[in-house]
Write a protein that holds these residues in place. Structure first.
Motif, PDB file in Angstrom:
ATOM      1  N   ILE A 197       0.821  -1.207   0.000  1.00 30.36           N
ATOM      2  CA  ILE A 197       0.000   0.000   0.000  1.00 30.36           C
ATOM      3  C   ILE A 197       0.857   1.260   0.000  1.00 30.36           C
ATOM      4  CG2 ILE A 197      -1.732   1.323   1.280  1.00 30.36           C
ATOM      5  CD1 ILE A 197      -2.858  -1.324   2.307  1.00 30.36           C
ATOM      6  N   GLU A 198       1.811   1.318   0.942  1.00 32.74           N
ATOM      7  CA  GLU A 198       2.604   2.544   1.065  1.00 32.74           C
ATOM      8  C   GLU A 198       3.570   2.730  -0.098  1.00 32.74           C
ATOM      9  OE1 GLU A 198       5.264   4.932   4.367  1.00 32.74           O
ATOM     10  OE2 GLU A 198       5.337   2.734   4.310  1.00 32.74           O
ATOM     11  N   ALA A 199       4.240   1.657  -0.526  1.00 35.14           N
ATOM     12  CA  ALA A 199       5.243   1.792  -1.591  1.00 35.14           C
ATOM     13  C   ALA A 199       4.663   2.405  -2.864  1.00 35.14           C
ATOM     14  CB  ALA A 199       5.886   0.434  -1.875  1.00 35.14           C
ATOM     15  N   PRO A 200       3.497   1.959  -3.345  1.00 37.51           N
ATOM     16  CA  PRO A 200       2.921   2.628  -4.531  1.00 37.51           C
ATOM     17  C   PRO A 200       2.508   4.073  -4.244  1.00 37.51           C
ATOM     18  CG  PRO A 200       1.958   0.443  -4.217  1.00 37.51           C
ATOM     19  CD  PRO A 200       2.721   0.765  -2.968  1.00 37.51           C
ATOM     20  N   LEU A 201       2.004   4.323  -3.008  1.00 40.53           N
ATOM     21  CA  LEU A 201       1.545   5.669  -2.659  1.00 40.53           C
ATOM     22  C   LEU A 201       2.683   6.684  -2.689  1.00 40.53           C
ATOM     23  CD1 LEU A 201      -0.586   7.679  -1.543  1.00 40.53           C
ATOM     24  CD2 LEU A 201      -0.004   6.822   0.752  1.00 40.53           C
ATOM     25  N   VAL A 202       3.828   6.313  -2.119  1.00 40.10           N
ATOM     26  CA  VAL A 202       4.913   7.284  -1.995  1.00 40.10           C
ATOM     27  C   VAL A 202       5.562   7.621  -3.338  1.00 40.10           C
ATOM     28  CG1 VAL A 202       5.449   6.664   0.381  1.00 40.10           C
ATOM     29  CG2 VAL A 202       6.617   5.485  -1.475  1.00 40.10           C
ATOM     30  N   ARG A 203       5.350   6.817  -4.341  1.00 40.23           N
ATOM     31  CA  ARG A 203       5.878   7.152  -5.661  1.00 40.23           C
ATOM     32  C   ARG A 203       5.254   8.444  -6.181  1.00 40.23           C
ATOM     33  NH1 ARG A 203       8.358   3.595  -9.308  1.00 40.23           N
ATOM     34  NH2 ARG A 203       9.048   1.626  -8.372  1.00 40.23           N
ATOM     35  N   PHE A 204       4.018   8.711  -5.762  1.00 41.51           N
ATOM     36  CA  PHE A 204       3.298   9.878  -6.259  1.00 41.51           C
ATOM     37  C   PHE A 204       3.372  11.066  -5.296  1.00 41.51           C
ATOM     38  CE2 PHE A 204       1.279   6.094  -8.063  1.00 41.51           C
ATOM     39  CZ  PHE A 204       1.428   6.362  -9.411  1.00 41.51           C
ATOM     40  N   CYS A 205       3.316  10.769  -3.991  1.00 37.92           N
ATOM     41  CA  CYS A 205       3.339  11.874  -3.023  1.00 37.92           C
ATOM     42  C   CYS A 205       3.940  11.405  -1.703  1.00 37.92           C
ATOM     43  CB  CYS A 205       1.937  12.424  -2.815  1.00 37.92           C
ATOM     44  SG  CYS A 205       1.945  14.036  -2.002  1.00 37.92           S
ATOM     45  N   PRO A 206       5.264  11.316  -1.611  1.00 37.83           N
ATOM     46  CA  PRO A 206       5.893  10.848  -0.374  1.00 37.83           C
ATOM     47  C   PRO A 206       5.642  11.768   0.810  1.00 37.83           C
ATOM     48  CG  PRO A 206       7.526  11.725  -1.911  1.00 37.83           C
ATOM     49  CD  PRO A 206       6.250  11.608  -2.664  1.00 37.83           C
ATOM     50  N   GLU A 207       5.412  13.057   0.533  1.00 37.60           N
ATOM     51  CA  GLU A 207       5.176  13.999   1.639  1.00 37.60           C
ATOM     52  C   GLU A 207       3.936  13.617   2.445  1.00 37.60           C
ATOM     53  OE1 GLU A 207       7.418  16.040  -1.626  1.00 37.60           O
ATOM     54  OE2 GLU A 207       5.550  14.863  -1.519  1.00 37.60           O
ATOM     55  N   GLY A 261      10.086   6.945  -1.013  1.00 36.59           N
ATOM     56  CA  GLY A 261       9.742   8.225  -1.607  1.00 36.59           C
ATOM     57  C   GLY A 261      10.898   8.930  -2.278  1.00 36.59           C
ATOM     58  N   TRP A 262      12.114   8.827  -1.679  1.00 33.21           N
ATOM     59  CA  TRP A 262      13.227   9.629  -2.191  1.00 33.21           C
ATOM     60  C   TRP A 262      14.504   8.845  -2.503  1.00 33.21           C
ATOM     61  CZ3 TRP A 262      10.186  11.738   1.864  1.00 33.21           C
ATOM     62  CH2 TRP A 262       9.447  12.872   1.500  1.00 33.21           C
ATOM     63  N   PHE A 263      14.646   7.640  -1.936  1.00 34.81           N
ATOM     64  CA  PHE A 263      15.922   6.944  -2.082  1.00 34.81           C
ATOM     65  C   PHE A 263      15.792   5.527  -2.623  1.00 34.81           C
ATOM     66  CE2 PHE A 263      16.261   9.903   1.555  1.00 34.81           C
ATOM     67  CZ  PHE A 263      17.252  10.745   1.067  1.00 34.81           C
ATOM     68  N   ARG A 264      14.650   5.178  -3.200  1.00 38.17           N
ATOM     69  CA  ARG A 264      14.382   3.792  -3.561  1.00 38.17           C
ATOM     70  C   ARG A 264      15.346   3.222  -4.593  1.00 38.17           C
ATOM     71  NH1 ARG A 264      10.181   6.927  -5.451  1.00 38.17           N
ATOM     72  NH2 ARG A 264       9.979   7.131  -7.713  1.00 38.17           N
ATOM     73  N   TRP A 265      16.021   4.066  -5.351  1.00 31.47           N
ATOM     74  CA  TRP A 265      16.949   3.569  -6.386  1.00 31.47           C
ATOM     75  C   TRP A 265      18.311   3.204  -5.811  1.00 31.47           C
ATOM     76  CZ3 TRP A 265      14.695   8.424  -6.352  1.00 31.47           C
ATOM     77  CH2 TRP A 265      15.482   9.442  -5.804  1.00 31.47           C
ATOM     78  N   GLU A 266      18.539   3.431  -4.498  1.00 31.04           N
ATOM     79  CA  GLU A 266      19.832   3.120  -3.897  1.00 31.04           C
ATOM     80  C   GLU A 266      19.670   2.088  -2.774  1.00 31.04           C
ATOM     81  OE1 GLU A 266      22.931   2.053  -3.328  1.00 31.04           O
ATOM     82  OE2 GLU A 266      23.134   3.702  -4.775  1.00 31.04           O
ATOM     83  N   PRO A 267      19.847   0.809  -3.094  1.00 32.71           N
ATOM     84  CA  PRO A 267      19.657  -0.254  -2.090  1.00 32.71           C
ATOM     85  C   PRO A 267      20.659  -0.209  -0.941  1.00 32.71           C
ATOM     86  CG  PRO A 267      20.539  -1.141  -4.139  1.00 32.71           C
ATOM     87  CD  PRO A 267      20.149   0.275  -4.425  1.00 32.71           C
ATOM     88  N   LEU A 268      21.811   0.417  -1.144  1.00 31.71           N
ATOM     89  CA  LEU A 268      22.828   0.440  -0.097  1.00 31.71           C
ATOM     90  C   LEU A 268      22.355   1.157   1.166  1.00 31.71           C
ATOM     91  CD1 LEU A 268      26.056   1.187  -2.180  1.00 31.71           C
ATOM     92  CD2 LEU A 268      25.382  -0.992  -1.155  1.00 31.71           C
ATOM     93  N   ILE A 269      21.439   2.095   1.010  1.00 28.42           N
ATOM     94  CA  ILE A 269      20.979   2.809   2.202  1.00 28.42           C
ATOM     95  C   ILE A 269      19.592   2.354   2.647  1.00 28.42           C
ATOM     96  CG2 ILE A 269      22.379   4.834   1.666  1.00 28.42           C
ATOM     97  CD1 ILE A 269      19.810   6.217   0.713  1.00 28.42           C
TER      98      ILE A 269
END
Length: 240
Positions: free
Chosen positions: A50-60, A104-112
């Motif tokens: 639920i949250e993962a799809p939601l934050v793609r559009f509006c993480p705030e 929301g902001w860092f999903r492309w970097e698995p290291l963090i």
């Protein structure tokens, strides 16, 4: 009003080391343990589906919603009949906040990924040291453990490049990446590590379920549901 541990009812904070094995299955404590287990399992799936799809559009919005979860958690904890569920929701709030920030902001970097998911660890450790909010904090620790083991699987099987690619491409172009990742998962190396790590989670979860306290069942629900969520994810990916 500022909420502190002293302003919230501290019901069921007395530790118990007795095993749940000797309790009747339909006794009130056991029924509550199973409800705690199921609720914890459900809450683990919420950030994933639920949250993962939601934050793609509006993480705030997801970050702001954390305040709502915390308010509801403290409200429920003030009532004796709903204290347990507020306690559980308190731990879930940290998982939700970490998910909002990372996806929301860092999903492309698995290291963090794991460091961000650990954002609530200092609070959880402080609360556990004070023996406060044990159900929620054990849930958070269990979900974090499940996250750590899932991430470890990605590293050991070489799936990190696929993770980065999936986070950067349009969803309509993700199918070839999923298929390539599944080929690595289905190798003897990938399958062997899946069995090893899944059995590790299974052992931890079943061990926790031998305890009689609700917080151990919250941890068990979080840990064991990780296996289910990961399995559903890969099944869905296989049909993508």
């Amino acid at each position: 009003m500022i909420f502190t541990p002293s302003t919230v009812t501290t019901h069921s904070l007395t530790p118990s080391d007795h095993s749940s094995a000797g309790q009747p299955f339909f006794s009130r404590p056991m029924v509550k343990n199973w409800l705690t287990f199921l609720a914890a399992g459900f809450l683990v799936s919420v950030p994933v589906f639920i949250e993962a799809p939601l934050v793609r559009f509006c993480p705030e919005i997801s970050v702001i919603m954390t305040g709502g979860w915390l308010w509801l958690a403290f409200y429920l904890m003030k009532q004796p009949k709903t204290h347990l569920w507020g306690d559980l929701l308190f731990g879930f709030s940290w998982s939700w906040l970490a998910g909002a920030i990372y996806w929301g902001w860092f999903r492309w970097e698995p290291l963090i990924h794991l460091p961000v998911e650990s954002i609530g660890v200092p609070v959880a450790l402080w609360c556990l040291w004070r023996r406060w909010g044990q159900v929620g904090n054990f849930f958070y620790v269990g979900s974090l453990l499940g996250t750590a083991i899932t991430d470890a699987y990605f590293y050991v099987t070489g799936l990190i490049p696929h993770w980065r690619q999936l986070m950067q491409v349009d969803p309509s172009l993700a199918t070839p990446i999923f298929q390539s990742a599944l080929e690595q998962v289905q190798t003897p190396w990938g399958t062997s590590w899946a069995i090893v790590l899944a059995n590790g989670l299974l052992g931890i979860g079943l061990w926790a379920m031998q305890k009689s306290d609700h917080h151990w069942w919250a941890l068990a629900g979080a840990v064991l549901s990780t296996i289910l969520v990961d399995s559903l994810f890969w099944v869905a990916a296989s049909f993508a």
